[in-house]
Design a protein around this motif. Structure first.
Motif, short mmCIF file in Angstrom:
data_model
loop_
_atom_site.label_atom_id
_atom_site.label_comp_id
_atom_site.label_asym_id
_atom_site.label_seq_id
_atom_site.Cartn_x
_atom_site.Cartn_y
_atom_site.Cartn_z
N GLU A 1 42.67 36.40 40.09
CA GLU A 1 42.99 34.97 40.02
C GLU A 1 44.46 34.69 40.36
N LEU A 2 45.36 35.55 39.89
CA LEU A 2 46.77 35.37 40.20
C LEU A 2 47.01 35.49 41.71
N TYR B 1 48.28 34.33 32.13
CA TYR B 1 47.30 35.20 31.48
C TYR B 1 45.96 35.09 32.20
N TYR B 2 45.99 35.37 33.49
CA TYR B 2 44.81 35.34 34.33
C TYR B 2 44.58 36.74 34.89
N SER B 3 43.40 36.99 35.40
CA SER B 3 43.13 38.28 36.01
C SER B 3 44.01 38.46 37.26
N HIS C 1 49.20 43.14 36.46
CA HIS C 1 48.12 42.47 35.73
C HIS C 1 48.53 42.25 34.27
#
Length: 79
Positions: A70-71, A65-67, A37
């Motif tokens: 989301e990734l 730079y996503y949660s 993360h």
């Protein structure tokens, strides 16, 4: 990737060695994946999160730079 490279074993080793803070092994599209993360290091420098997986002879990295959620969704949506 070389056909002799074992992505799942490498990802488990990276998680065991704590290569990234809070990273772990997960599953994406039925494949073992390394999931890290986004985080900020001790100097205040932000680092993106990423999902790393191998499908056949191709290594795929989803970075941003996503949660973590989301990734994983993005990685799972790739065809």
């Amino acid at each position: 990737m070389s056909s002799t490279w074992n992505g799942p074993a490498a990802y488990r080793g990276m998680a065991r060695e704590q290569a990234d803070p809070g990273a772990h092994v997960g599953t994406v599209q039925g494949e073992t994946a390394y999931v890290a993360h986004p985080n900020t290091d001790e100097y205040g420098v932000p680092h993106p999160g990423y999902v790393l997986l191998t499908k056949g002879d191709i290594q795929i990295t989803v970075l941003g730079y996503y949660s973590e959620r989301e990734l994983l969704l993005i990685a799972d949506s790739l065809k």
